[in-house]
Each structure stands twice: as C-alpha cells, then as structure tokens.
Write a protein that holds these residues in place. Structure first.
Motif, PDB file in Angstrom:
ATOM      1  N   ALA A 157       0.841  -1.207   0.000  1.00 53.91           N
ATOM      2  CA  ALA A 157       0.000   0.000   0.000  1.00 53.91           C
ATOM      3  C   ALA A 157       0.868   1.246   0.000  1.00 53.91           C
ATOM      4  N   ASN A 158       1.792   1.319  -0.919  1.00 56.74           N
ATOM      5  CA  ASN A 158       2.751   2.425  -0.962  1.00 56.74           C
ATOM      6  C   ASN A 158       2.050   3.788  -0.935  1.00 56.74           C
ATOM      7  N   ASN A 159       2.639   4.701  -0.144  1.00 49.07           N
ATOM      8  CA  ASN A 159       2.187   6.090  -0.068  1.00 49.07           C
ATOM      9  C   ASN A 159       0.826   6.275   0.591  1.00 49.07           C
ATOM     10  N   SER A 160       0.315   5.257   1.250  1.00 49.31           N
ATOM     11  CA  SER A 160      -0.965   5.398   1.960  1.00 49.31           C
ATOM     12  C   SER A 160      -0.784   6.226   3.226  1.00 49.31           C
ATOM     13  N   THR A 161      -1.914   6.730   3.748  1.00 51.68           N
ATOM     14  CA  THR A 161      -1.901   7.589   4.929  1.00 51.68           C
ATOM     15  C   THR A 161      -3.064   7.223   5.843  1.00 51.68           C
ATOM     16  N   VAL A 162      -2.806   7.217   7.145  1.00 57.99           N
ATOM     17  CA  VAL A 162      -3.879   7.165   8.137  1.00 57.99           C
ATOM     18  C   VAL A 162      -3.639   8.311   9.108  1.00 57.99           C
ATOM     19  N   PHE A 163      -4.634   9.185   9.238  1.00 56.81           N
ATOM     20  CA  PHE A 163      -4.483  10.395  10.056  1.00 56.81           C
ATOM     21  C   PHE A 163      -5.688  10.566  10.983  1.00 56.81           C
ATOM     22  N   GLY A 164      -5.398  10.738  12.290  1.00 60.05           N
ATOM     23  CA  GLY A 164      -6.395  11.236  13.222  1.00 60.05           C
ATOM     24  C   GLY A 164      -7.381  10.249  13.783  1.00 60.05           C
ATOM     25  N   LEU A 165      -7.262   8.955  13.499  1.00 59.04           N
ATOM     26  CA  LEU A 165      -8.212   7.984  14.029  1.00 59.04           C
ATOM     27  C   LEU A 165      -7.891   7.636  15.483  1.00 59.04           C
ATOM     28  N   THR A 166      -8.943   7.250  16.205  1.00 61.17           N
ATOM     29  CA  THR A 166      -8.792   6.715  17.550  1.00 61.17           C
ATOM     30  C   THR A 166      -9.170   5.244  17.524  1.00 61.17           C
ATOM     31  N   CYS A 167      -8.383   4.428  18.231  1.00 57.43           N
ATOM     32  CA  CYS A 167      -8.662   2.993  18.339  1.00 57.43           C
ATOM     33  C   CYS A 167      -9.102   2.671  19.759  1.00 57.43           C
ATOM     34  N   GLU A 168     -10.233   2.006  19.874  1.00 54.28           N
ATOM     35  CA  GLU A 168     -10.703   1.502  21.167  1.00 54.28           C
ATOM     36  C   GLU A 168     -10.692  -0.019  21.091  1.00 54.28           C
ATOM     37  N   GLY A 169      -9.581  -0.606  21.531  1.00 55.24           N
ATOM     38  CA  GLY A 169      -9.436  -2.053  21.461  1.00 55.24           C
ATOM     39  C   GLY A 169     -10.202  -2.761  22.548  1.00 55.24           C
ATOM     40  N   ALA A 170     -10.352  -4.075  22.358  1.00 55.04           N
ATOM     41  CA  ALA A 170     -11.092  -4.898  23.318  1.00 55.04           C
ATOM     42  C   ALA A 170     -10.190  -5.886  24.051  1.00 55.04           C
ATOM     43  N   GLU A 171      -8.888  -5.767  23.870  1.00 56.05           N
ATOM     44  CA  GLU A 171      -7.970  -6.717  24.503  1.00 56.05           C
ATOM     45  C   GLU A 171      -7.773  -6.383  25.980  1.00 56.05           C
ATOM     46  N   THR A 172      -7.513  -7.428  26.773  1.00 59.87           N
ATOM     47  CA  THR A 172      -7.321  -7.284  28.208  1.00 59.87           C
ATOM     48  C   THR A 172      -6.117  -8.107  28.647  1.00 59.87           C
ATOM     49  N   LEU A 173      -5.671  -7.863  29.868  1.00 55.06           N
ATOM     50  CA  LEU A 173      -4.576  -8.655  30.415  1.00 55.06           C
ATOM     51  C   LEU A 173      -4.971 -10.122  30.513  1.00 55.06           C
ATOM     52  N   ALA A 174      -6.210 -10.399  30.876  1.00 56.13           N
ATOM     53  CA  ALA A 174      -6.653 -11.786  31.030  1.00 56.13           C
ATOM     54  C   ALA A 174      -6.527 -12.568  29.729  1.00 56.13           C
ATOM     55  N   GLY A 175      -6.710 -11.906  28.607  1.00 55.27           N
ATOM     56  CA  GLY A 175      -6.615 -12.592  27.329  1.00 55.27           C
ATOM     57  C   GLY A 175      -5.307 -12.372  26.605  1.00 55.27           C
ATOM     58  N   PHE A 176      -4.305 -11.808  27.299  1.00 53.65           N
ATOM     59  CA  PHE A 176      -3.045 -11.443  26.663  1.00 53.65           C
ATOM     60  C   PHE A 176      -2.284 -12.685  26.234  1.00 53.65           C
ATOM     61  N   ALA A 177      -1.956 -12.748  24.935  1.00 47.93           N
ATOM     62  CA  ALA A 177      -1.235 -13.907  24.408  1.00 47.93           C
ATOM     63  C   ALA A 177       0.253 -13.806  24.705  1.00 47.93           C
ATOM     64  N   GLY A 178       0.806 -12.610  24.552  1.00 46.34           N
ATOM     65  CA  GLY A 178       2.211 -12.414  24.854  1.00 46.34           C
ATOM     66  C   GLY A 178       3.146 -13.184  23.945  1.00 46.34           C
ATOM     67  N   ALA A 179       2.726 -13.473  22.727  1.00 46.54           N
ATOM     68  CA  ALA A 179       3.545 -14.272  21.827  1.00 46.54           C
ATOM     69  C   ALA A 179       3.900 -13.480  20.583  1.00 46.54           C
ATOM     70  N   ASP A 180       5.113 -13.673  20.105  1.00 45.85           N
ATOM     71  CA  ASP A 180       5.620 -12.898  18.970  1.00 45.85           C
ATOM     72  C   ASP A 180       4.770 -13.103  17.721  1.00 45.85           C
ATOM     73  N   ALA A 181       4.246 -14.297  17.522  1.00 49.80           N
ATOM     74  CA  ALA A 181       3.546 -14.606  16.271  1.00 49.80           C
ATOM     75  C   ALA A 181       2.142 -14.021  16.210  1.00 49.80           C
ATOM     76  N   LYS A 182       1.668 -13.437  17.282  1.00 46.10           N
ATOM     77  CA  LYS A 182       0.289 -12.950  17.334  1.00 46.10           C
ATOM     78  C   LYS A 182       0.294 -11.425  17.337  1.00 46.10           C
ATOM     79  N   HIS A 183       0.218 -10.883  16.150  1.00 52.74           N
ATOM     80  CA  HIS A 183       0.396  -9.432  15.982  1.00 52.74           C
ATOM     81  C   HIS A 183      -0.961  -8.741  15.982  1.00 52.74           C
TER      82      HIS A 183
END
Length: 526
Positions: free
Chosen positions: A104-130
């Motif tokens: 996606a060369n030269n693409s732009t994302v500006f000004g968005l807010t992310c409200e994630g649903a992840e928690t410590l209880a569900g934290f995978a903590g693994a490199d392969a899970k991006h």
C-alpha cells in the motif's frame, strides 16, 4: 498548524463539496456506514475500501465505527482521514490487526482513535500474534500520524517496510498491575518494526505496555526519536537485531523489570536519552549467532550523552548475546546517577568481556555498588584494547568502594579518571597485564592498586596522583607518580624486570639498563 493538519481541514471541506474534488474523496457516512457504535460497520467499510480506486481519500466524521473483522486492502494507495473524535471500536477481540494494508505504498492514516477490546486476562504475549491496530506489510512511504490507541497488544506493526513514518501516536496498554504475567512482556509494543529499512518512529507516547518500540528482523537504518514511555514492563526501546539504528531523545520513567533502552547488533547510536527507575538504564549486546571474522557478534554501537537515574541494577551494561561478545562499543559522556545494586556483581557501568570498547567522559554520581565501573574479563577470554578514560566517579564515603575494578584485562589504557569520596581505591587491578595506567587522580586515598595477590604484570603506572600507589614493583614499571616514593622498587638484589625500571635503596637511585642480572642496575644518583 502543520501541513498535514491543514490538509485534513481541506479534505473535510472537500468531502462536503464533491464539485471540487469529484470522486477522489469520499465520506464514509455516504456509503451505508452508521458510525453510531451500535451497528456493525465492518461490511460497509470493507465494501467501500474495495470499491474505491487507488489514490482515494476516505474521511471519517466524528463517530464510533464498530468492527468485528479486520479492514484490509492491498496493492493500492488509500488515505484515511478523520477529524474530531472518530473512533474505530473493536467490538470483541479480533485476534488480528484491526486495519491491515499490504503493498500500500504512499498510503496515509491520520487522526483515528482505536478503542481495542484486549485485556490482560486474554493477553497472548507471543511474537507470532500481531494483534495491532494497524499492520502495514511490504509497503513504502506509508504515513501513520495523530492516532490514539487503547487496549491493543500492538499499536502499530510495520512488517518489511521501507521509509514509512509513524508520528504523533499516543497509546495506553493493559499491562497495569505489575503481575508476573506481564513481566518481560516485550511482545506488547507501542510500535513494532520487523525488518525493513529507513523507517521512522517519532513523537510516540505510551504507558502500560511491554515495550515502547520493538524493532527486529535484522532491520537497518531505522530512526526512533522523541519517545515518552511510562510503566513499561520489559524494555522501553528494544532493538532485538539489525544495524545502524538511531535512538534519540527517548524518555523512560519506569521500566522495573528490564532496560530503558536495549540495543542488540552493530553500529546503533543511542543519544540524548533519559531513563529513570529502570532495572538497567542501557543494555548493549551483539546480535545472536552471527559471528564476524574476529569471533565477535556485534561492533561499533555508540551510547553518548544519555542519563540513567535510580536504575536498580546497572546504569549501563555491555554483555554477550548467545555466548558471543561484541567489540568496539563506545560509551561516551553519559551521566549515571544513583545507579547500581549493593555488592560486587553489578555497577553503574559494567562491561563483560569483549574488546576495543571505549568508556570515556562519563559521570558516575552516587551508587550503592562496590564499583563505579566494573570491567569483567575472563581467564580464557581476557578483555583487550579497552580505553577507560576521563571518567568522574563520586561516592558517599561508603560506596562505591572502588572507582574502577579491572579483572582479566590486557593491553588497555586507564587514564585521567578522577575519583572523589570513595571508600578505598581509585583503580583496582586484578590480573591486568600490558596496560597503561596514566594520570588518574584520587587525592585522598590509594589512587592505583595492583595487588601482588592478583598477579598484574608488565603494566606502566605513571603520572597518577593520590595519597598512595600500591603495586608489585618487581613486575611493573612506575614513574611520575605522586607521591614520588611510589615510583621506585625498594631492592636491587634481583635482576631488573624491565629496562627503565628504577629502584631507591638507602637514598640512592638506580635505573635498569638491562634485565639479565643484578649488574644491570646502574646507579644514577649519589
């Protein structure tokens, strides 16, 4: 107002006036996207993404855009802009990036807010899970800016990218309790760079994350600057592999389990950073199992003009990686304030083996450790060609006990260091050979100690100033030291150890002109 902020305002105006911009700019609310936080907007957003042509700008007005699957695109350039409070809401943990772009060369994302649903209880903590808010794959010149991200394992993930820029990002993670499950959690990062070259991470603020920025995959020439980190559970900045990355103006206020800045590899530069209340201020190592022709696995990194304060184990450490040691690192003009752990194992500056390192111009002010600088070579792998000079080490009369401890060191220079208010020695040498110990100053105590118990041989000890110099005069050469009495061997009953060696016996000075027999002692004064 920045150019990109002005562009955002212009785009907002254009989104409501298609007569000016035509179909090159679209408003998501015109394409069955609700933005009310209740309706699932995944299908409508993905349909819009799929339908527009490369170069289109997609504007998100204020609202809450709930998604239940990743929004993806590839092989085209898109610009996602928002103004006001435009929030992308992760309804349930996606276990995947929320937005993903590929090629996606030269693409732009500006000004968005992310409200994630992840928690410590569900934290995978693994490199392969991006589980990132935005993942960018094999793209160039992508710009991600002015984003607020909450409760994601990763904020931004750059995978094999070139000249991408991440700027003005604020993140709040979910690693807040300090539990054992969080410690060492470097796989929860504000920004992650895997491989690639010449990417920039700047003006990033993060707290309650595993690491602020994690870069690996043998990436090169990345710039990481103006980073502000708080409550980091692993390393604040972690360069896990690669070369020639620049880390500048990083501020870490709490990293109790690991380093404020850790750099593995070659030719990295760490400059102008401040680390407070970390386990280790700065950690420099080589790069895994890749060994050069000299038997080392990293070289040429520089740590200059940084500060470490109240770091509980060490201010700075140079050590091995996977059993191999680095060479030719430079530690220059840094400040270490109240760093170290009580006892003989750690120090504000600790160097474990390796060769060619320069430790110069540093200030060590207060430490509970036994040493200000600790150089630990090994019996079978002595540290060589070190330059430890022009450092200032200040104690509190109890600690550090010694300014500089050298153990199993060969062919090195220890010069012009200044010691104040220590318990015992300025320079303490143990099994140190063929080295120059020159011009060190400790006015109130023993400036240099080469104890006969620890067999330091063939050293030149000169021009040091202190209340005493302790050494075996039968195996080392001394001259120009103060007190002057510490420049002479006290006996001529054995052959000289080295040409130029001097002895003072019954008020008479002798100088060695050879080393074959006692006849080589020649009287030079009456």
């Amino acid at each position: 107002m920045t150019k990109i902020e002005l562009s955002a305002q212009q785009l907002v105006a254009a989104a409501n006036n298609k007569k000016i911009w035509g179909d090159l700019i679209v408003n998501v609310l015109d394409y069955k996207v609700a933005g009310d936080g209740k309706k699932d907007d995944t299908a409508a957003l993905q349909s819009l993404i799929n339908s527009v042509t490369s170069g289109t700008t997609i504007v998100f007005p204020p609202g809450r855009y709930k998604i239940s699957a990743p929004i993806v695109w590839g092989n085209k350039t898109l610009h996602l802009f928002s103004w006001g409070d435009a929030v992308i809401v992760e309804g349930i943990p996606l276990n995947a990036p929320m937005i993903q772009m590929t090629n996606a060369n030269n693409s732009t994302v500006f000004g968005l807010t992310c409200e994630g649903a992840e928690t410590l209880a569900g934290f995978a903590g693994a490199d392969a899970k991006h589980y990132a808010f935005i993942k960018v794959i094999t793209s160039a010149n992508v710009t991600l800016t002015q984003l607020f991200i909450k409760n994601k394992t990763y904020g931004i993930y750059l995978d094999t990218c070139y000249k991408c820029e991440v700027d003005g990002i604020t993140l709040e993670g979910f690693l807040v309790t300090g539990s054992l499950a969080e410690n060492g959690a470097n796989y929860s990062s504000g920004a992650n760079i895997k491989g690639g070259e010449h990417n920039i991470i700047s003006n990033l603020t993060a707290k309650n994350m595993g690491s602020g920025v994690l870069a690996g995959g043998d990436g090169r020439y990345h710039m990481i600057e103006n980073i502000y980190l708080e409550n980091i559970r692993d390393n604040g900045i972690y360069i896990s592999s690669g070369e020639a990355c620049k880390i500048a103006k990083v501020h870490v206020t709490s990293a109790p389990n690991n380093a404020g800045v850790k750099a593995r590899g070659s030719k990295h530069v760490v400059r102008g950073c401040t680390v407070k209340n970390a386990f280790v201020g700065y950690a420099l190592t080589g790069n895994g199992l890749t060994v050069d022709s000299l038997g080392y696995n990293g070289y040429g990194s520089i740590c200059e003009g940084n500060t470490a304060e109240n770091c509980s184990r060490m201010g700075l450490e140079i050590n091995s990686q996977d059993g191999f040691f680095p060479r030719d690192f430079k530690v220059l003009n840094n400040n270490f304030i109240n760093c170290g752990e009580a006892g003989t194992t750690y120090a504000p500056i600790k160097v474990v083996q390796g060769s060619g390192h320069q430790i110069k111009g540093n200030l060590i002010d207060g430490s509970p450790s036994d040493f200000g600088i600790l150089i630990n070579g090994a019996v079978g792998d002595r540290s060589k060609k070190l330059d430890v000079s022009k450092n200032v080490i200040r104690g509190n009369a109890a600690t550090p006990k010694n300014g500089i401890r050298l153990l199993y060191v060969d062919g090195s220079t220890i010069a012009e260091n200044n010691f104040e208010n220590l318990l015992t020695n300025g320079v303490d040498c143990r099994f140190v050979d063929n080295s120059l110990i020159d011009g060190n100053v400790y006015l109130t105590s023993l400036v240099v100690s080469l104890s006969t118990s620890f067999q330091s041989n063939s050293n030149i000890v000169c021009n040091n100033i202190g209340s005493n110099v302790g050494m075996d005069f039968t195996k080392n050469i001394a001259h120009g030291n103060i007190p002057t009495s510490k420049n002479y061997h006290s006996s001529i009953v054995a052959a000289p150890y080295a040409i130029g060696q001097k002895a003072l016996v019954s008020g008479v000075i002798y100088e060695a002109v050879g080393t074959g027999s006692t006849a080589d002692w020649k009287q030079i004064t009456n």
